[in-house]
Design a protein around this motif. Structure first.
Motif, PDB file in Angstrom:
ATOM      1  N   GLY A   1      48.611  51.862  34.745  1.00 55.14           N
ATOM      2  CA  GLY A   1      47.244  52.072  34.297  1.00 55.14           C
ATOM      3  C   GLY A   1      46.438  50.802  34.102  1.00 55.14           C
ATOM      4  O   GLY A   1      45.325  50.847  33.582  1.00 55.14           O
ATOM      5  N   PHE A   2      46.967  49.657  34.503  1.00 59.18           N
ATOM      6  CA  PHE A   2      46.249  48.395  34.360  1.00 59.18           C
ATOM      7  C   PHE A   2      45.605  48.033  35.690  1.00 59.18           C
ATOM      8  O   PHE A   2      46.291  47.765  36.671  1.00 59.18           O
ATOM      9  N   VAL A   3      44.291  48.040  35.708  1.00 62.69           N
ATOM     10  CA  VAL A   3      43.581  47.797  36.967  1.00 62.69           C
ATOM     11  C   VAL A   3      42.586  46.641  36.853  1.00 62.69           C
ATOM     12  O   VAL A   3      41.688  46.517  37.662  1.00 62.69           O
ATOM     13  N   ASP A   4      42.736  45.802  35.852  1.00 62.14           N
ATOM     14  CA  ASP A   4      41.838  44.657  35.669  1.00 62.14           C
ATOM     15  C   ASP A   4      42.173  43.600  36.720  1.00 62.14           C
ATOM     16  O   ASP A   4      42.948  42.680  36.489  1.00 62.14           O
ATOM     17  N   GLU A   5      41.578  43.781  37.883  1.00 60.68           N
ATOM     18  CA  GLU A   5      41.855  42.905  39.021  1.00 60.68           C
ATOM     19  C   GLU A   5      41.439  41.461  38.742  1.00 60.68           C
ATOM     20  O   GLU A   5      42.116  40.523  39.159  1.00 60.68           O
TER      21      GLU A   5
ATOM     22  N   ASP B   1      50.424  44.454  30.614  1.00 60.71           N
ATOM     23  CA  ASP B   1      49.113  43.917  30.240  1.00 60.71           C
ATOM     24  C   ASP B   1      49.184  42.460  29.808  1.00 60.71           C
ATOM     25  O   ASP B   1      48.166  41.817  29.600  1.00 60.71           O
TER      26      ASP B   1
ATOM     27  N   ARG C   1      51.548  47.282  38.280  1.00 64.59           N
ATOM     28  CA  ARG C   1      50.603  47.269  37.150  1.00 64.59           C
ATOM     29  C   ARG C   1      49.670  48.472  37.238  1.00 64.59           C
ATOM     30  O   ARG C   1      49.379  49.106  36.229  1.00 64.59           O
ATOM     31  N   GLU C   2      49.202  48.763  38.421  1.00 62.57           N
ATOM     32  CA  GLU C   2      48.305  49.905  38.599  1.00 62.57           C
ATOM     33  C   GLU C   2      49.002  51.201  38.214  1.00 62.57           C
ATOM     34  O   GLU C   2      48.379  52.086  37.624  1.00 62.57           O
ATOM     35  N   CYS C   3      50.285  51.318  38.512  1.00 60.97           N
ATOM     36  CA  CYS C   3      51.039  52.515  38.120  1.00 60.97           C
ATOM     37  C   CYS C   3      51.105  52.666  36.607  1.00 60.97           C
ATOM     38  O   CYS C   3      51.244  53.774  36.092  1.00 60.97           O
TER      39      CYS C   3
ATOM     40  N   ARG D   1      50.999  43.802  41.578  1.00 61.20           N
ATOM     41  CA  ARG D   1      49.699  44.479  41.451  1.00 61.20           C
ATOM     42  C   ARG D   1      49.876  46.000  41.490  1.00 61.20           C
ATOM     43  O   ARG D   1      49.340  46.721  40.656  1.00 61.20           O
ATOM     44  N   ARG D   2      50.663  46.497  42.444  1.00 57.07           N
ATOM     45  CA  ARG D   2      50.900  47.948  42.563  1.00 57.07           C
ATOM     46  C   ARG D   2      51.587  48.504  41.319  1.00 57.07           C
ATOM     47  O   ARG D   2      51.211  49.557  40.809  1.00 57.07           O
TER      48      ARG D   2
END
Length: 103
Positions: free
Chosen positions: A66-70, A16, A62-64, A59-60
């Motif tokens: 739980g961070f999806v603030d694109e 984050d 981070r999404e793993c 990006r991938r």
């Protein structure tokens, strides 16, 4: 974000934190090994004294976590672009390598 590389894996921590980006590895880990692990995991490559980290790979990962603030992630990439810390093809962001005594 901190990208930690060992002799056989890549892990992302502090996902984050988009204000700091670096690669962390053991002081004894050769650049050739770091490069091989990054390439094998599609996370980047070594170029002289810097590492180029694959933007899509970051990006991938981070999404793993739980961070999806694109929007925030895109602002980080835009800032890196403004500082010319982006690869020529725009696919990777340059980061410095922090070597530690132990991991």
């Amino acid at each position: 974000m901190i990208v930690t590389v060992t002799s056989d894996a890549v892990e992302l921590s502090d996902a984050d934190n988009l204000k700091q980006l670096h690669l962390s590895c053991a002081s004894t880990l050769p650049l050739t090994t770091i490069d091989a692990v990054l390439r094998r995991t599609d996370m980047g490559h070594i170029d002289h004294d810097h590492v180029y980290l694959n933007i899509d790979g970051l990006r991938r990962r981070r999404e793993c976590h739980g961070f999806v603030d694109e929007a925030a992630f895109n602002r980080m990439v835009e800032y890196a672009t403004s500082k010319q810390w982006i690869s020529a093809d725009g696919s990777a962001v340059r980061a410095h390598i922090v070597r530690t005594e132990t991991l």
